[in-house]
Write a protein that holds these residues in place. Structure first.
Motif, PDB file in Angstrom:
ATOM      1  N   GLY A  86       1.637   5.399 -10.599  1.00 55.57           N
ATOM      2  CA  GLY A  86       0.296   4.907 -10.882  1.00 55.57           C
ATOM      3  C   GLY A  86      -0.703   5.503  -9.913  1.00 55.57           C
ATOM      4  N   PHE A  87      -1.973   5.448 -10.275  1.00 59.57           N
ATOM      5  CA  PHE A  87      -3.023   6.043  -9.451  1.00 59.57           C
ATOM      6  C   PHE A  87      -3.394   5.150  -8.265  1.00 59.57           C
ATOM      7  CE2 PHE A  87      -3.808   8.382 -13.428  1.00 59.57           C
ATOM      8  CZ  PHE A  87      -3.872   9.668 -12.911  1.00 59.57           C
ATOM      9  N   VAL A  88      -3.762   5.808  -7.177  1.00 65.99           N
ATOM     10  CA  VAL A  88      -4.298   5.116  -6.010  1.00 65.99           C
ATOM     11  C   VAL A  88      -5.756   4.767  -6.311  1.00 65.99           C
ATOM     12  CG1 VAL A  88      -4.799   5.284  -3.544  1.00 65.99           C
ATOM     13  CG2 VAL A  88      -2.765   6.422  -4.490  1.00 65.99           C
ATOM     14  N   GLU A  89      -6.133   3.521  -6.081  1.00 64.02           N
ATOM     15  CA  GLU A  89      -7.506   3.098  -6.349  1.00 64.02           C
ATOM     16  C   GLU A  89      -8.409   3.376  -5.154  1.00 64.02           C
ATOM     17  OE1 GLU A  89      -7.544  -0.955  -7.638  1.00 64.02           O
ATOM     18  OE2 GLU A  89      -6.731  -0.445  -9.615  1.00 64.02           O
ATOM     19  N   ALA A  90      -9.706   3.337  -5.396  1.00 65.82           N
ATOM     20  CA  ALA A  90     -10.684   3.564  -4.333  1.00 65.82           C
ATOM     21  C   ALA A  90     -10.476   2.564  -3.201  1.00 65.82           C
ATOM     22  CB  ALA A  90     -12.108   3.434  -4.889  1.00 65.82           C
ATOM     23  N   GLY A  91     -10.455   3.078  -1.965  1.00 68.67           N
ATOM     24  CA  GLY A  91     -10.295   2.217  -0.803  1.00 68.67           C
ATOM     25  C   GLY A  91      -8.892   1.697  -0.586  1.00 68.67           C
ATOM     26  N   GLU A  92      -7.899   2.283  -1.241  1.00 68.11           N
ATOM     27  CA  GLU A  92      -6.517   1.807  -1.177  1.00 68.11           C
ATOM     28  C   GLU A  92      -5.638   2.883  -0.568  1.00 68.11           C
ATOM     29  OE1 GLU A  92      -3.768  -0.617  -4.319  1.00 68.11           O
ATOM     30  OE2 GLU A  92      -4.528   1.317  -5.017  1.00 68.11           O
ATOM     31  N   SER A  93      -4.732   2.493   0.320  1.00 69.95           N
ATOM     32  CA  SER A  93      -3.772   3.444   0.871  1.00 69.95           C
ATOM     33  C   SER A  93      -2.686   3.723  -0.161  1.00 69.95           C
ATOM     34  CB  SER A  93      -3.138   2.899   2.151  1.00 69.95           C
ATOM     35  OG  SER A  93      -2.275   1.814   1.852  1.00 69.95           O
ATOM     36  N   ALA A  94      -1.974   4.833   0.024  1.00 76.58           N
ATOM     37  CA  ALA A  94      -0.885   5.165  -0.890  1.00 76.58           C
ATOM     38  C   ALA A  94       0.201   4.103  -0.853  1.00 76.58           C
ATOM     39  CB  ALA A  94      -0.314   6.538  -0.529  1.00 76.58           C
ATOM     40  N   GLU A  95       0.485   3.571   0.345  1.00 79.36           N
ATOM     41  CA  GLU A  95       1.542   2.563   0.476  1.00 79.36           C
ATOM     42  C   GLU A  95       1.173   1.275  -0.255  1.00 79.36           C
ATOM     43  OE1 GLU A  95       1.906   5.556   3.640  1.00 79.36           O
ATOM     44  OE2 GLU A  95       0.238   4.330   2.914  1.00 79.36           O
ATOM     45  N   ARG A  96      -0.079   0.840  -0.091  1.00 83.10           N
ATOM     46  CA  ARG A  96      -0.504  -0.371  -0.802  1.00 83.10           C
ATOM     47  C   ARG A  96      -0.493  -0.150  -2.309  1.00 83.10           C
ATOM     48  NH1 ARG A  96      -2.493  -4.500   2.146  1.00 83.10           N
ATOM     49  NH2 ARG A  96      -3.005  -4.124   4.338  1.00 83.10           N
ATOM     50  N   ALA A  97      -0.879   1.041  -2.732  1.00 80.66           N
ATOM     51  CA  ALA A  97      -0.860   1.349  -4.159  1.00 80.66           C
ATOM     52  C   ALA A  97       0.563   1.296  -4.706  1.00 80.66           C
ATOM     53  CB  ALA A  97      -1.470   2.723  -4.407  1.00 80.66           C
ATOM     54  N   ALA A  98       1.529   1.794  -3.946  1.00 80.88           N
ATOM     55  CA  ALA A  98       2.925   1.778  -4.387  1.00 80.88           C
ATOM     56  C   ALA A  98       3.423   0.351  -4.572  1.00 80.88           C
ATOM     57  CB  ALA A  98       3.798   2.524  -3.386  1.00 80.88           C
ATOM     58  N   VAL A  99       3.140  -0.503  -3.595  1.00 78.54           N
ATOM     59  CA  VAL A  99       3.567  -1.898  -3.684  1.00 78.54           C
ATOM     60  C   VAL A  99       2.908  -2.575  -4.889  1.00 78.54           C
ATOM     61  CG1 VAL A  99       3.485  -4.146  -2.534  1.00 78.54           C
ATOM     62  CG2 VAL A  99       4.062  -2.089  -1.222  1.00 78.54           C
ATOM     63  N   ARG A 100       1.619  -2.343  -5.066  1.00 80.37           N
ATOM     64  CA  ARG A 100       0.879  -2.971  -6.169  1.00 80.37           C
ATOM     65  C   ARG A 100       1.393  -2.498  -7.526  1.00 80.37           C
ATOM     66  NH1 ARG A 100      -2.733  -0.750  -9.129  1.00 80.37           N
ATOM     67  NH2 ARG A 100      -3.228   0.898  -7.631  1.00 80.37           N
ATOM     68  N   GLU A 101       1.558  -1.182  -7.689  1.00 80.51           N
ATOM     69  CA  GLU A 101       1.987  -0.647  -8.976  1.00 80.51           C
ATOM     70  C   GLU A 101       3.368  -1.170  -9.377  1.00 80.51           C
ATOM     71  OE1 GLU A 101       0.716   1.155 -11.370  1.00 80.51           O
ATOM     72  OE2 GLU A 101      -1.226   1.597 -10.486  1.00 80.51           O
ATOM     73  N   ILE A 102       4.275  -1.231  -8.412  1.00 80.34           N
ATOM     74  CA  ILE A 102       5.624  -1.710  -8.721  1.00 80.34           C
ATOM     75  C   ILE A 102       5.594  -3.172  -9.129  1.00 80.34           C
ATOM     76  CG2 ILE A 102       7.936  -2.092  -7.788  1.00 80.34           C
ATOM     77  CD1 ILE A 102       7.088   0.866  -8.341  1.00 80.34           C
ATOM     78  N   ALA A 103       4.805  -3.975  -8.414  1.00 78.78           N
ATOM     79  CA  ALA A 103       4.694  -5.397  -8.762  1.00 78.78           C
ATOM     80  C   ALA A 103       4.078  -5.569 -10.148  1.00 78.78           C
ATOM     81  CB  ALA A 103       3.867  -6.132  -7.709  1.00 78.78           C
ATOM     82  N   GLU A 104       3.054  -4.751 -10.462  1.00 78.44           N
ATOM     83  CA  GLU A 104       2.367  -4.882 -11.743  1.00 78.44           C
ATOM     84  C   GLU A 104       3.233  -4.432 -12.910  1.00 78.44           C
ATOM     85  OE1 GLU A 104      -2.224  -4.064 -10.152  1.00 78.44           O
ATOM     86  OE2 GLU A 104      -1.150  -2.526 -11.305  1.00 78.44           O
ATOM     87  N   GLU A 105       3.933  -3.337 -12.754  1.00 80.82           N
ATOM     88  CA  GLU A 105       4.596  -2.722 -13.902  1.00 80.82           C
ATOM     89  C   GLU A 105       6.009  -3.222 -14.144  1.00 80.82           C
ATOM     90  OE1 GLU A 105       4.175   1.446 -14.325  1.00 80.82           O
ATOM     91  OE2 GLU A 105       2.052   1.451 -13.843  1.00 80.82           O
ATOM     92  N   VAL A 106       6.761  -3.509 -13.075  1.00 80.32           N
ATOM     93  CA  VAL A 106       8.140  -3.975 -13.277  1.00 80.32           C
ATOM     94  C   VAL A 106       8.433  -5.300 -12.580  1.00 80.32           C
ATOM     95  CG1 VAL A 106       9.112  -1.704 -13.758  1.00 80.32           C
ATOM     96  CG2 VAL A 106       8.956  -2.492 -11.394  1.00 80.32           C
ATOM     97  N   GLY A 107       7.426  -5.898 -11.914  1.00 85.40           N
ATOM     98  CA  GLY A 107       7.557  -7.259 -11.424  1.00 85.40           C
ATOM     99  C   GLY A 107       8.505  -7.471 -10.270  1.00 85.40           C
ATOM    100  N   VAL A 108       8.712  -6.461  -9.426  1.00 86.11           N
ATOM    101  CA  VAL A 108       9.524  -6.670  -8.224  1.00 86.11           C
ATOM    102  C   VAL A 108       8.666  -6.362  -7.004  1.00 86.11           C
ATOM    103  CG1 VAL A 108      11.679  -6.117  -9.418  1.00 86.11           C
ATOM    104  CG2 VAL A 108      10.469  -4.319  -8.174  1.00 86.11           C
ATOM    105  N   GLN A 109       9.012  -6.999  -5.884  1.00 86.35           N
ATOM    106  CA  GLN A 109       8.271  -6.838  -4.639  1.00 86.35           C
ATOM    107  C   GLN A 109       9.023  -5.895  -3.705  1.00 86.35           C
ATOM    108  OE1 GLN A 109       5.213  -8.136  -4.062  1.00 86.35           O
ATOM    109  NE2 GLN A 109       5.255  -9.006  -6.136  1.00 86.35           N
ATOM    110  N   LEU A 110       8.332  -4.899  -3.206  1.00 78.48           N
ATOM    111  CA  LEU A 110       8.937  -3.975  -2.256  1.00 78.48           C
ATOM    112  C   LEU A 110       8.766  -4.515  -0.840  1.00 78.48           C
ATOM    113  CD1 LEU A 110       7.657  -0.535  -3.632  1.00 78.48           C
ATOM    114  CD2 LEU A 110       9.787  -1.724  -4.179  1.00 78.48           C
ATOM    115  N   HIS A 111       9.824  -4.404  -0.048  1.00 78.88           N
ATOM    116  CA  HIS A 111       9.729  -4.823   1.352  1.00 78.88           C
ATOM    117  C   HIS A 111       9.723  -3.636   2.308  1.00 78.88           C
ATOM    118  CE1 HIS A 111      13.960  -3.929   2.211  1.00 78.88           C
ATOM    119  NE2 HIS A 111      14.278  -4.532   1.079  1.00 78.88           N
ATOM    120  N   ALA A 112       9.999  -2.417   1.772  1.00 82.41           N
ATOM    121  CA  ALA A 112       9.990  -1.228   2.620  1.00 82.41           C
ATOM    122  C   ALA A 112       9.729   0.001   1.754  1.00 82.41           C
ATOM    123  CB  ALA A 112      11.312  -1.071   3.369  1.00 82.41           C
ATOM    124  N   LEU A 113       9.087   0.995   2.356  1.00 86.10           N
ATOM    125  CA  LEU A 113       8.794   2.254   1.687  1.00 86.10           C
ATOM    126  C   LEU A 113       9.095   3.404   2.626  1.00 86.10           C
ATOM    127  CD1 LEU A 113       5.293   1.572   0.073  1.00 86.10           C
ATOM    128  CD2 LEU A 113       7.289   2.377  -1.200  1.00 86.10           C
TER     129      LEU A 113
END
Length: 315
Positions: free
Chosen positions: A206-233
């Motif tokens: 998924g795309f990184v949004e304005a004002g968002e870090s790549a790491e935060r975008a990764a956590v958000r996209e995974i939660a939104e699309e497949v409903g799991v929470q990441l604890h490490a990247l």
């Protein structure tokens, strides 16, 4: 262990500092040794399974109105390709409505990157991706976003200037994250997108949004699309993807969640695979994974620990 980067070593010197000099592109075009790559309607001219590098002597003397010329770079040594070191490559982006293509060699044909990528050598991949990205940009920036007046291509095709307000506009890259999700039991979670056939599985992006870090975008996209929470990247590698102008930032993501919840908007289904299960599913045709030139495949094989064999390949 598989090297987790699908991009080959660079085959081109883009001459980034020199190409903005006045007269640089004209000087390159004056050399009989330069070669031309042709794009039309989002596709490149191919010579069989390879990108076509045309001798300028066979091209029409007069270009169709609206053709964009872009300097792509100079070929470096040490690559397995058909051009000699020092060859300059120029892109011609023909206007969408160009109809007189009778000069195109009979054995040549236009093709999209997705259709031919796996058969291309390192130089062809680099040139094709660069050409696709900059061609897309020229096609969408014919007019100034500030005042709406026409823009003019400059700097060997790497800048467009508004003739009215003088503003300068450059190709942009949109950062996107792509994540291979690994569970607490070391299985991988792959998703099936509504745009794909039912047995195709891949990583989540998924795309990184304005004002968002790549790491935060990764956590958000995974939660939104497949409903799991990441604890490490952990960051792995990146890949330019010119559809339309993305830079894919590849991560391994880790979760203790075991039950995925597809969003039913982009993701149809999500499934856990062990290494043996994934290889067996690929062999049987139960699962199809991304092609080997994609960062998605590299991330999956990074988790797998080696090459995932396709049906018919020897072990």
């Amino acid at each position: 262990m598989i090297i987790p980067n699908p991009s080959p070593e660079t085959a081109l010197d883009r001459q980034c500092e020199q190409r903005s000099e006045a007269g640089y592109l004209a000087a390159v075009l004056g050399k009989a040794s330069h070669r031309v790559v042709i794009f039309h309607r989002g596709k490149a001219l191919m010579d069989g399974a390879a990108l076509a590098y045309l001798d300028p002597a066979i091209l029409p003397e007069t270009l169709p109105a609206g053709t964009n010329l872009v300097y792509l770079g100079r070929v470096l040594a040490g690559q397995d390709h058909q051009l000699v070191e020092g060859t300059d490559i120029v892109l011609q982006v023909l206007p969408y409505d160009a109809e007189d293509l009778t000069w195109v060699p009979q054995e040549a044909a236009f093709a999209g990157y997705r259709d031919v990528a796996q058969g291309l050598n390192a130089l062809d991949v680099e040139v094709f991706v660069e050409a696709q990205a900059v061609a897309n940009w020229h096609g969408t920036h014919t007019h100034c976003p500030r005042c709406g007046c026409p823009t003019e291509s400059m700097w060997s095709g790497w800048m467009r200037r508004c003739g009215q307000d003088g503003s300068e506009h450059f190709p942009r890259t949109d950062p996107a994250v792509i994540v291979a999700i690994v569970g607490g039991d070391d299985r991988i979670l792959l998703a099936n997108n509504f745009q794909w056939e039912g047995n195709r599985y891949s990583t989540v992006a998924g795309f990184v949004e304005a004002g968002e870090s790549a790491e935060r975008a990764a956590v958000r996209e995974i939660a939104e699309e497949v409903g799991v929470q990441l604890h490490a990247l952990s960051y792995v590698s990146s890949q330019a993807w010119p559809f339309p102008r993305s830079l894919m930032l590849g991560f391994m993501g880790y979760t203790n969640d075991t039950v995925p919840t597809p969003d039913n908007v982009e993701v149809r289904a999500a499934r856990w695979f062990s290494r043996d299960e994934l290889q067996a599913a690929v062999f049987s045709g139960e699962a199809v994974v991304s092609h080997r030139l994609s960062i998605a495949r590299s991330l999956i094989e990074h988790w797998y620990g080696g090459r995932i064999l396709e049906p018919g390949e020897e072990s």
